[in-house]
Design an enzyme around this catalytic site. Structure first.
Site, short mmCIF file in Angstrom:
data_model
loop_
_atom_site.label_atom_id
_atom_site.label_comp_id
_atom_site.label_asym_id
_atom_site.label_seq_id
_atom_site.Cartn_x
_atom_site.Cartn_y
_atom_site.Cartn_z
N TYR A 132 4.09 -4.50 -5.41
CA TYR A 132 4.85 -3.43 -4.31
C TYR A 132 6.38 -3.55 -4.85
O TYR A 132 7.03 -4.54 -5.12
CB TYR A 132 4.72 -4.17 -2.64
CG TYR A 132 3.50 -4.08 -2.20
CD1 TYR A 132 3.00 -2.51 -1.93
CD2 TYR A 132 2.70 -4.77 -1.62
CE1 TYR A 132 1.83 -2.47 -1.41
CE2 TYR A 132 1.68 -4.91 -1.01
CZ TYR A 132 1.07 -3.57 -0.80
OH TYR A 132 -0.21 -3.19 -0.15
N ASP A 160 1.51 4.31 -1.60
CA ASP A 160 1.45 4.95 -0.38
C ASP A 160 1.79 3.85 0.60
O ASP A 160 1.42 3.96 1.86
CB ASP A 160 0.03 5.01 -0.23
CG ASP A 160 -0.96 3.90 -0.39
OD1 ASP A 160 -0.57 2.80 -0.60
OD2 ASP A 160 -2.05 4.24 -0.56
N HIS A 278 -5.47 4.11 0.99
CA HIS A 278 -5.36 2.56 1.28
C HIS A 278 -6.32 2.04 2.32
O HIS A 278 -6.10 1.47 3.44
CB HIS A 278 -3.95 2.43 1.68
CG HIS A 278 -3.17 1.00 1.74
ND1 HIS A 278 -2.49 0.88 0.43
CD2 HIS A 278 -3.65 -0.12 2.23
CE1 HIS A 278 -1.99 -0.28 0.53
NE2 HIS A 278 -2.64 -0.95 1.44
#
Ligand SMILES: Cc1cc2nc3c(=O)[nH]c(=O)nc-3n(C[C@H](O)[C@H](O)[C@H](O)COP(=O)(O)O)c2cc1C
Length: 390
Positions: A132, A160, A278
């Protein structure tokens, strides 16, 4: 109900539901807003049918594939998911061991609960690190460096999660990271004492990928707030291009949906993309990855490896995705429910069942290796009343 009674995704989900405290089950099972995309992910595979060939001599079937330079014994892998020790005290250790036993790849999340170095040392099977992108650029560089030193095979940047999805089941339960038992939710946990006992008697909950680097101010934070406050919403293609250059190895974007983005990923040197929403946990109403697969493969399939994830529950789902041109398929809840239900034994059973289903499906399709699957073997129903080849 026992593990030996679990024969498919629904059985594992049911066993997990019985064994987990409600808030934890809902964290895995839940998705964003009205969970439309989550439902569509699973349903999307039913809009097309397989067209088998017969009498092809299918005694031996080879399921191996190579993605982003990694040889996998099977065309599916364990997609990175966070907080696995909440599902079961063995957490990532169980998933990594089961993936290694089957000869496939597994992902370790930035929100993982076991350190990427420990898992790297324990298993030789390909390991992905799911990244991330944090606000602090120095921190991003340090995390890349750490993954490089550990010997991670593929860097996977999730794109996303630029802000947190609206996961209302988590909001209702008040789920936070680091995980804290809240008084309000105690009753739910008291009803599943075995989970609680395991949680309390095993190593303290932690986020080793982040603990060294991120100061959460010593206070628990909702998962939505982690995404919104710690991650950088200004992340753009230039930032990612720099990351790809710094990494100097296989680099994959997870959560690409459009053709245009897929092309840009190829332009900046990515060697793979995962078409993904996701698991429906971010943008509800987003298209299913399977529905988007053909056009993305047509746009960039000759420039990088296209994978997909979302809603995969059966070997035939994998066969359909491979027929459309995916190089491999990621599993999420498919291994999380068995992990929650029975730890490593659960994940091993689920992955083995998936492999058996694919071998059986390949034989029934008349194919002995994955490259023999193609769009010739697939017909879509809805668009033109039954004969749409994509
Ligand atoms: C409980 C849970 C946690 C997840 N955590 C992460 C994560 O930390 N990073 C990430 O990139 N994706 C994460 N995902 C998404 C998965 O990697 C994958 O894209 C998704 O689960 C695929 O959909 P499926 O569950 O229908 O197979 C998570 C999914 C679930 C269900």
């Amino acid at each position: 109900m026992r593990l030996s009674h679990c024969h498919n995704f629904r059985d594992f989900r049911e066993l997990a539901r019985r064994r987990l405290p409600r808030p934890i089950f809902n964290h895995i099972d839940g998705a964003a807003d009205d969970e439309v995309t989550k439902r569509r992910n699973a349903a999307s595979f039913e809009d097309c049918d397989l067209v088998p060939n017969v009498l092809r001599g299918v005694k031996d079937v080879d399921l191996s594939v190579t993605i982003m330079g990694q040889k996998l014994a099977v065309p599916f892998y364990c997609s990175p998911t966070g907080l696995q020790r909440l599902c079961h005290h063995q957490g990532e250790r169980a998933v990594a061991a089961a993936a290694a036993k089957l000869g496939t790849m597994f992902g370790v999340s930035s929100l993982g609960t076991v350190g990427l170095e420990e898992l790297r040392k324990a298993h030789a099977t390909p390991q992905v690190y799911q990244f991330y992108f944090h606000r602090d650029r120095g921190l991003n560089r340090a995390m890349l460096e750490r993954a490089k030193e550990a010997g991670i095979d593929v860097m996977m940047l999730t794109v996303d999660c630029i802000t947190g999805g609206n996961r209302e089941r988590d909001l209702r339960a008040g789920l936070t990271i680091p995980f804290r038992l809240k008084l309000g939710g105690m009753l739910q946990f008291a009803m599943k004492p075995r989970w609680g006992l395991n949680y309390l008697t095993h190593e303290r909950f932690s986020l080793p990928q982040l603990d060294e680097h991120v100061d959460m101010g010593g206070r628990p934070m909702s998962i939505g707030r982690y995404f919104s406050e710690m991650l950088d919403p200004s992340m753009n293609w230039d930032d990612v291009a720099e990351m790809v250059r710094t990494w100097e190895g296989h680099f994959c974007l997870k959560g690409v949906m459009s053709k245009a983005d897929a092309k840009r990923a190829a332009d900046i040197g990515c060697t793979g993309i995962v078409i993904s929403n996701h698991g429906g946990r971010q943008l509800d109403g987003s298209r299913a990855a399977f529905d988007q697969l053909a056009e993305v493969v047509d746009a960039v399939g000759d420039r990088l490896d296209v994978m997909m994830d979302g809603g995969v529950q059966r070997g035939t789902h994998v066969l359909k995705a491979l027929s459309l041109g995916a190089k491999a398929v990621g599993l999420g809840r498919f291994y999380l429910y068995p992990l929650a239900a029975a730890g490593q034994a659960g994940v091993e059973r689920a992955l083995e069942l998936m492999k058996e289903e694919i071998v059986r499906g390949m034989k029934l399709m008349g194919c002995t290796s994955i490259v023999e699957l193609s769009r010739q073997n697939l017909r879509f129903r809805a668009a033109n009343g039954g004969n749409a080849e994509r």
